[in-house]
Write a protein that holds these residues in place. Structure first.
Motif, PDB file in Angstrom:
ATOM      1  N   GLN A   1       0.833  -1.198   0.000  1.00 52.76           N
ATOM      2  CA  GLN A   1       0.000   0.000   0.000  1.00 52.76           C
ATOM      3  C   GLN A   1       0.877   1.262   0.000  1.00 52.76           C
ATOM      4  N   PRO A   2       1.232   1.755  -1.188  1.00 50.00           N
ATOM      5  CA  PRO A   2       2.062   2.960  -1.238  1.00 50.00           C
ATOM      6  C   PRO A   2       1.282   4.207  -0.841  1.00 50.00           C
ATOM      7  N   GLY A   3       2.022   5.183  -0.353  1.00 48.77           N
ATOM      8  CA  GLY A   3       1.493   6.521  -0.178  1.00 48.77           C
ATOM      9  C   GLY A   3       1.789   7.343  -1.412  1.00 48.77           C
ATOM     10  N   PRO A   4       1.830   8.673  -1.290  1.00 50.69           N
ATOM     11  CA  PRO A   4       2.178   9.503  -2.440  1.00 50.69           C
ATOM     12  C   PRO A   4       3.566   9.145  -2.970  1.00 50.69           C
ATOM     13  N   VAL A   5       3.630   8.829  -4.246  1.00 54.18           N
ATOM     14  CA  VAL A   5       4.874   8.437  -4.903  1.00 54.18           C
ATOM     15  C   VAL A   5       5.092   9.374  -6.089  1.00 54.18           C
TER      16      VAL A   5
ATOM     17  N   ALA B   1      -0.897 -10.142   4.341  1.00 57.49           N
ATOM     18  CA  ALA B   1      -0.524  -8.884   4.987  1.00 57.49           C
ATOM     19  C   ALA B   1      -0.829  -7.693   4.090  1.00 57.49           C
ATOM     20  N   ASN B   2      -1.327  -6.628   4.725  1.00 61.37           N
ATOM     21  CA  ASN B   2      -1.518  -5.340   4.072  1.00 61.37           C
ATOM     22  C   ASN B   2      -0.431  -4.411   4.590  1.00 61.37           C
ATOM     23  N   LEU B   3       0.523  -4.097   3.722  1.00 59.56           N
ATOM     24  CA  LEU B   3       1.788  -3.515   4.153  1.00 59.56           C
ATOM     25  C   LEU B   3       1.936  -2.090   3.608  1.00 59.56           C
ATOM     26  N   LEU B   4       2.043  -1.141   4.518  1.00 67.65           N
ATOM     27  CA  LEU B   4       2.183   0.253   4.140  1.00 67.65           C
ATOM     28  C   LEU B   4       3.621   0.593   3.775  1.00 67.65           C
ATOM     29  N   ILE B   5       3.778   1.340   2.712  1.00 68.27           N
ATOM     30  CA  ILE B   5       5.049   1.973   2.377  1.00 68.27           C
ATOM     31  C   ILE B   5       4.688   3.392   1.946  1.00 68.27           C
ATOM     32  N   ASP B   6       4.396   4.226   2.954  1.00 62.46           N
ATOM     33  CA  ASP B   6       3.708   5.497   2.689  1.00 62.46           C
ATOM     34  C   ASP B   6       4.318   6.704   3.371  1.00 62.46           C
ATOM     35  N   GLY B   7       5.552   6.572   3.861  1.00 57.29           N
ATOM     36  CA  GLY B   7       6.198   7.711   4.500  1.00 57.29           C
ATOM     37  C   GLY B   7       5.475   8.224   5.734  1.00 57.29           C
ATOM     38  N   GLY B   8       4.692   7.362   6.357  1.00 57.95           N
ATOM     39  CA  GLY B   8       3.949   7.751   7.544  1.00 57.95           C
ATOM     40  C   GLY B   8       2.655   8.484   7.264  1.00 57.95           C
ATOM     41  N   PHE B   9       2.176   8.420   6.024  1.00 58.28           N
ATOM     42  CA  PHE B   9       0.932   9.116   5.645  1.00 58.28           C
ATOM     43  C   PHE B   9      -0.240   8.686   6.527  1.00 58.28           C
ATOM     44  N   ALA B  10      -0.310   7.392   6.839  1.00 61.52           N
ATOM     45  CA  ALA B  10      -1.436   6.875   7.616  1.00 61.52           C
ATOM     46  C   ALA B  10      -1.101   6.759   9.112  1.00 61.52           C
ATOM     47  N   ALA B  11       0.052   7.258   9.518  1.00 63.80           N
ATOM     48  CA  ALA B  11       0.463   7.134  10.928  1.00 63.80           C
ATOM     49  C   ALA B  11      -0.392   8.019  11.820  1.00 63.80           C
TER      50      ALA B  11
END
Length: 249
Positions: free
Chosen positions: A187-191, A239-249
């Protein structure tokens, strides 16, 4: 790349692999030794450019025109991968569209196309892919951090479509686990891509939401996908894995 990370000789199909994150994944898997089929709908030149870049570095890749909204096109892409490279080991469901509008005005045709590409295509590809896939294979969906957080208006349908991948991932992990096939959702964030550049119209709204203070890079997402495709990730599934720079933190 050491042997623990190697995907040497594996066969990979990337739906939506001609640009952005998909192209980065194609290049990264090929760099790891995988033989790659990447699909595109339009823009044959861009797809062939990715193939040429991979070939110039000693890799093997084929571009194949396939509309992810078409069941027969997806089935043909799976068949092409088997025909070209003798099997299927890695399936990456990257094709996706994003159409934003307030729900009061949301066109029903946009709802239908969003579900067709973002959800139905992943189900259909997983069906045909699983039939063709060798035991111990990998299915990797490319979702979105918007399944976890939608900070602005107009994204309800898009967020819903990416949330659907979360449930699909968990269910497929149960279905395919006995064969050693893992299923995960990245699950990417803004790229920073041509669809959402770091200096584009959405950057002012999105940048303050990123804990690391920057957009992600397509190569970072591709590296994560390559790890999940390799042997060291064999115990990661559902697994649903975030790679989003903390967007959803």
């Amino acid at each position: 790349m050491n042997d623990l990370n190697s995907i040497q000789g594996k066969s990979a199909l990337i739906l939506g692999g001609s640009r952005g994150i998909g192209a980065a994944i194609a290049r990264r898997l090929a760099a790891g030794g995988a033989n790659v089929v990447l699909t595109y709908v339009n823009g044959a030149a861009a797809a062939e450019a990715v193939v040429a870049e991979i070939a110039a570095k000693g890799g093997r890749a084929i571009a194949f025109q396939a509309d992810s909204a078409s069941d027969t096109a997806i089935e043909a892409a799976v068949a092409k991968t088997k025909e070209a490279f003798g099997g299927l080991d890695i399936l990456v469901n990257n094709a996706g569209i994003a159409k934003f509008s307030p729900i009061e005005d949301y066109p029903i045709e946009d709802l239908d196309s969003t579900l067709a590409i973002n959800v139905r295509a992943a189900v259909v590809a997983s069906k045909f892919g699983a039939r063709a896939m060798n035991n111990g294979g990998r299915i990797i969906h490319i979702g979105s951090t918007n399944a976890e957080r939608m900070p602005g208006q107009g994204g309800a349908v898009y967020a819903m479509s990416k949330s659907a991948l979360q449930g699909l991932t968990k269910g497929l992990a149960r279905d395919l686990g006995p064969r050693g096939i893992t299923v995960n959702n990245v699950q990417p964030g803004p790229v920073d891509t041509d669809m959402n550049p770091k200096d584009g119209p959405f950057a002012e709204q999105l940048m303050p939401l990123l804990a690391v203070g920057r957009y992600g890079h397509a190569d970072e997402v591709a590296s994560f996908v390559a790890y999940l495709a390799g042997p060291e990730a064999g115990n990661i599934t559902g697994a649903n894995l975030l790679i989003d720079g903390g967007f959803a933190a």
